[in-house]
Every structure is written in structure tokens, then in C-alpha cells.
Design an enzyme around this catalytic site. Structure first.
Site, short mmCIF file in Angstrom:
data_model
loop_
_atom_site.label_atom_id
_atom_site.label_comp_id
_atom_site.label_asym_id
_atom_site.label_seq_id
_atom_site.Cartn_x
_atom_site.Cartn_y
_atom_site.Cartn_z
N TYR A 53 39.78 35.58 15.86
CA TYR A 53 40.57 36.49 16.71
C TYR A 53 40.92 37.79 16.02
CZ TYR A 53 41.40 32.40 19.73
OH TYR A 53 41.27 31.32 20.56
N SER A 234 42.37 29.69 28.75
CA SER A 234 41.88 30.47 29.89
C SER A 234 42.41 29.91 31.20
CB SER A 234 40.34 30.51 29.92
OG SER A 234 39.85 31.46 29.01
N PHE A 238 41.25 34.80 32.24
CA PHE A 238 41.29 36.20 31.80
C PHE A 238 42.08 37.07 32.77
CE2 PHE A 238 37.16 36.25 29.03
CZ PHE A 238 37.79 35.39 28.15
N GLY A 239 43.06 36.49 33.46
CA GLY A 239 43.89 37.24 34.39
C GLY A 239 43.36 37.27 35.81
N THR A 242 45.63 35.89 38.56
CA THR A 242 46.83 36.62 38.96
C THR A 242 46.61 37.37 40.27
OG1 THR A 242 46.24 38.68 37.81
CG2 THR A 242 47.43 36.99 36.54
N GLY A 243 45.34 37.58 40.62
CA GLY A 243 44.99 38.31 41.83
C GLY A 243 44.80 39.80 41.62
N LYS A 244 45.03 40.29 40.42
CA LYS A 244 44.99 41.75 40.23
C LYS A 244 43.58 42.33 40.35
CE LYS A 244 45.06 41.30 35.15
NZ LYS A 244 45.89 41.56 33.94
#
Length: 346
Positions: A53, A234, A238-239, A242-244
Site C-alpha cells: 500500500y 471492498s 471502491f465507492g 454509495t451511488g455516487k
């Protein structure tokens, strides 16, 4: 906060584990310390990192995530109050060539542990995980196993456990686990543990979310019957969950926009499934993120849900998911979506 016990130990950990893989690239040291402070204040005592990382991995940033955790530990003096997990890179490939190309050889394991201890500014790691199998078996985007006859890997499960045992006896690591592993690999490690009194793999860190429920196959049975706890990663894809990305609110700095090479959660089936999950959450007056994380939190094979965020606001929302209980009715509708669009992002 809710707590659980790492399998086969007496180590009490928060059911939410703080993921850190954006620190050092998307997030600064200040951001990382702020997230650590907030998570710790909310009762999270479990943090996960890796020598690889931050991700996407580069030679210039490699190890920076753990260094940020290390400076926080030095500043706060909280080492005895937290549980640290880290990982050694596995499969030899161009992606990890800047770290090493020697897999899980005894020298590689020793080098990886010693360097990670220095970065974390500690003399022991509570849970040390093998990040990827060395054999060619598990690739993002593929549901099944397809044998590669060109794979030159030789069975070395016993040798790897002997190497790890050396560092357990030296006090450098306390327990060991797996990551991105298949059912056969888990059982082979357990076979060597039982037959030769070698260290037991106590956890498996694999992807698991509304968009990827492949763990519910053979691995779920292994996890429950052998008490190998899932550390799910995960869990927001990866987001995506969230719906974004489906409602157009993602910024240019959002993960999938900033790193378009991360295609695992960008397919059309993934988008269609996400739209349905987001609508369902809103129908029940839940944020999509909280519903997605609460779904993971309730699974019987779960030990910890690894949550991560690039903003403190998102981290707060993710932590709040621990208080959400999904009704049988809602779970039934989640499963109906899954049945119609199963595992769009394996």
C-alpha cells in the site's frame, strides 16, 4: 461499536476494521492521522495495512501507508491499545516487481516482516497475512478456476508455514492469515497445520459485497466449519455502492475517476445492479452506503468488515453502519436483485 474475537485467539477486535490503502496517495499523513483518531474514538481498535500500500501501487509510494500508521502510533503511544494487521505480497508479477520477485521464500518473508515492523514503528504485528497465493489461481474478474498448465509453482504450503512459525516464535508476528485465497488453498494450509502442528491460518481477507458474493460458495462453508474468519474488503466496491458513480455526484478525485485502470467495478452489469441497490436503500430511507455495509456486517461467516474512506465525512457514515439492522423483508429484496444480476463484479 460491536466486537468479536479473532478465531482461535483471545484477541478482541472491533467488527469494523479500519482500511488504509488510500493513505500516502489519495490521502496525506494528516488525513490518515485524522481518520485514525476518529475511528479510535468510535471504538475501532483494528487496523489493516500491507507492504504494497497505497493502491494503485508504485515504487515511489510503496510502504507509505504503513509509515503513516507508524507515525500515528509513535505520536499517540497507542500500540498496546490496537490490533495491527499487515500483508506480504504474493504472486510474482510486474505489479509487485518493485518490491520483490521471490514469493514466499524464507528470505522474502523475513525481509517483508522486518521492513514492515520498521515502517509501523513496532516490534510485533498481530495478524500477518499472505496477500495473494503464489500459484496462478485467483484473478479479478473471473468467477471460476481455469487451470494454467504453464504455472511452474510447486506445493510449498508446509515450507511457508515453517517460515512463518519462525517469526511467531521470535515474537515478530502473533498470528497468520490469508488474503485473496481459494477454498483449496485454505484447506491445504489447514491440512499442514493439523498434520504437522504448524501455525493455523485464522482469517481470510477476500472481497465481499453486494456486487461480489462469490465468498458464499465453498469458502463460506470452509469459514464456518473450520472457523476461519472473513475479513471482508471492498465492501463498498471502491465507492460504487454509495451511488455516487451512478447518480453523477462523484468528483474527478473519486477513486474510479482518478484511477480509471481500476476496472473491476466499472462494468455495465455492475452499474445496473448498483442502480437497483441504491434505489432499494432509498426506498427504505437508508443511505446506500449504510445498507451495503450493514448487509456485510450481518453475515455469519464474517469476522470483520474492513471499511475505508478518503474523507472523514464518508468514514463517519461508514462507521454508523454498525448500528443498522436490515429487516427480513429488506434482505429478501436484496437477494432478489442478486438473483437477477448475480456477482457482476467478481
Amino acid at each position: 461499536m460491536k466486537y468479536t474475537i479473532l478465531p482461535h485467539t483471545n484477541i478482541k477486535v472491533s467488527k469494523l476494521c479500519l482500511g488504509t490503502m488510500t493513505w500516502g496517495r489519495q490521502n496525506s499523513e494528516v488525513d490518515g492521522h485524522e481518520q485514525l483518531d476518529y475511528a479510535f474514538d468510535q471504538g475501532i481498535n483494528f487496523m489493516d495495512t500491507a507492504e504494497l500500500y497505497p493502491v494503485p501501487a508504485t515504487p515511489e509510494t510503496q510502504g507509505r501507508t504503513s509509515e503513516i500508521i507508524g507515525t500515528w502510533l509513535k505520536k499517540t503511544g497507542y500500540r498496546d491499545k490496537v490490533v495491527l494487521a499487515s500483508k506480504i505480497v504474493g504472486r510474482t508479477s510486474d505489479y509487485v516487481a518493485h518490491i520483490r520477485k521471490t514469493g514466499f521464500s524464507p528470505k522474502s518473508i523475513q525481509e517483508a516482516i522486518d521492513k514492515e515492523l520498521k515502517r509501523l514503528q513496532t516490534d510485533y504485528i498481530d495478524l500477518y497475512q499472505l496477500h495473494w497465493p503464489e500459484r496462478l489461481t485467483n484473478t479479478f474478474g473471473k468467477l471460476g478456476y481455469v487451470h494454467d498448465p504453464t504455472d511452474e509453482w510447486q506445493d510449498n504450503f508446509n515450507d511457508v508455514l515453517h517460515s512463518l512459525e519462525k517469526h511467531i516464535k521470535a515474537g515478530k508476528i502473533r498470528h497468520v492469515g490469508l488474503s485473496n485465497e481459494k477454498a483449496w488453498g485454505v484447506m491445504r494450509y489447514l491440512e499442514e497445520h493439523k498434520s504437522h502442528n504448524l501455525p493455523r491460518m485464522i482469517t481470510i481477507q477476500n472481497a465481499y459485497s453486494l456486487l461480489n458474493r462469490t465468498f458464499e460458495g465453498d469458502l463460506a462453508e470452509v469459514a464456518i466449519r473450520e472457523n476461519v474468519g472473513l475479513l471482508a474488503y471492498s465492501t463498498l466496491a471502491f465507492g460504487m455502492l454509495t451511488g455516487k458513480y451512478t447518480d453523477g455526484t462523484a468528483t474527478p478525485y473519486s477513486r474510479l475517476n482518478q484511477f480509471p485502470q481500476l476496472k473491476r467495478y466499472s462494468g455495465e452489469r455492475t452499474r445496473r445492479a448498483t442502480e437497483r441497490y441504491v434505489k432499494l436503500a432509498k426506498d427504505y430511507r437508508l443511505s446506500p452506503a449504510k445498507m451495503a455495509l450493514a448487509f456485510v456486517n450481518q453475515q455469519p461467516f464474517l469476522t470483520c468488515n474492513i471499511i475505508g474512506a478518503t474523507s472523514l465525512e464518508q468514514l463517519k457514515e461508514n462507521i454508523d453502519s454498525i448500528h443498522i439492522n436490515l429487516s427480513d423483508e429488506l434482505n429478501a429484496q436484496i437477494n432478489a436483485i442478486h438473483d437477477s444480476i448475480p456477482n457482476p463484479a467478481p
